[in-house]
Design a protein around this motif. Structure first.
Motif, short mmCIF file in Angstrom:
data_model
loop_
_atom_site.label_atom_id
_atom_site.label_comp_id
_atom_site.label_asym_id
_atom_site.label_seq_id
_atom_site.Cartn_x
_atom_site.Cartn_y
_atom_site.Cartn_z
N ASP A 151 40.09 49.39 49.64
CA ASP A 151 38.42 49.63 49.65
C ASP A 151 37.94 48.34 49.08
N THR A 152 37.33 47.47 50.28
CA THR A 152 36.69 46.09 50.13
C THR A 152 35.66 46.10 48.84
N LEU A 153 35.11 47.31 48.42
CA LEU A 153 34.36 47.21 47.40
C LEU A 153 34.89 47.12 45.92
N LYS A 154 36.34 47.47 46.03
CA LYS A 154 37.06 47.29 44.71
C LYS A 154 37.81 46.13 44.64
N VAL A 155 37.80 45.26 45.62
CA VAL A 155 38.66 43.96 45.71
C VAL A 155 37.98 42.74 45.32
N LYS A 156 38.41 42.18 44.27
CA LYS A 156 37.90 40.73 43.89
C LYS A 156 38.92 39.67 44.28
N ALA A 157 38.01 38.63 44.62
CA ALA A 157 38.83 37.22 45.29
C ALA A 157 38.33 36.17 44.49
N GLY A 160 51.54 20.50 41.23
CA GLY A 160 51.43 21.84 40.42
C GLY A 160 51.06 21.74 39.03
N ARG A 161 50.92 20.56 38.50
CA ARG A 161 50.38 20.52 37.33
C ARG A 161 49.16 20.59 36.79
N MET A 162 48.28 20.16 37.79
CA MET A 162 46.82 20.56 37.57
C MET A 162 46.03 21.66 38.21
N VAL A 163 45.45 22.23 37.55
CA VAL A 163 44.84 23.48 38.45
C VAL A 163 43.40 23.68 38.05
N SER A 164 42.42 23.80 39.09
CA SER A 164 41.00 23.60 38.99
C SER A 164 40.61 25.14 38.44
N ASP A 165 39.46 25.18 37.97
CA ASP A 165 38.78 26.37 37.50
C ASP A 165 38.92 27.39 38.64
N SER A 166 38.77 28.63 38.50
CA SER A 166 38.56 29.48 39.78
C SER A 166 37.15 29.83 40.02
N VAL A 167 36.88 30.13 41.32
CA VAL A 167 35.59 30.41 41.89
C VAL A 167 35.75 31.90 42.41
N HIS A 168 34.86 32.71 41.95
CA HIS A 168 34.72 34.09 42.56
C HIS A 168 34.38 34.11 43.83
N LEU A 169 35.05 34.76 45.08
CA LEU A 169 34.58 34.62 46.35
C LEU A 169 34.10 36.12 46.66
N THR A 170 33.05 36.09 47.67
CA THR A 170 32.67 37.26 48.09
C THR A 170 33.58 37.98 49.23
N VAL A 171 33.91 39.25 49.20
CA VAL A 171 34.69 39.96 49.97
C VAL A 171 33.96 40.83 50.98
N LEU A 172 34.15 40.56 52.40
CA LEU A 172 33.20 40.89 53.29
C LEU A 172 34.04 42.21 54.06
N PRO A 173 33.68 43.37 54.30
CA PRO A 173 34.35 44.43 54.76
C PRO A 173 34.62 44.21 56.34
#
Length: 61
Positions: free
Chosen positions: A33-39, A48-61
Motif C-alpha cells: 500500500d503506497t500510503l504506508k510506504v516511507k522512502a 562507504g565511511r561517510m554517510v549524509s543525513d537522510s532525506v524523506h521522499l514522497t512515494v507516488l502511487p
C-alpha cells in the motif's frame, strides 16, 4: 534509497551515481500500500565511511 513499511525496513536500492541528475522509478510489489510506504534517500562516500543525513521522499502511487 531505503524503503520501509510500518513494520520493517525491507528494501535498499542503489540509485544514480553522485552528480547524475534526474528521476528514478522503482515498481513496488503489488501487495504494498503506497500510503504506508516511507522512502528515504542518502549518499555515501566511495569508500562507504561517510554517510549524509537522510532525506524523506514522497512515494507516488
Amino acid at each position: 534509497m531505503l524503503l520501509e513499511t510500518a513494520l520493517q525496513r525491507v528494501r535498499l536500492l542503489a540509485l544514480n551515481s553522485r552528480g547524475v541528475a534526474g528521476e528514478t522509478e522503482y515498481a513496488l510489489p503489488e501487495k504494498w500500500d503506497t500510503l504506508k510506504v516511507k522512502a528515504y534517500s542518502f549518499a555515501t562516500s566511495p569508500n562507504g565511511r561517510m554517510v549524509s543525513d537522510s532525506v524523506h521522499l514522497t512515494v507516488l502511487p
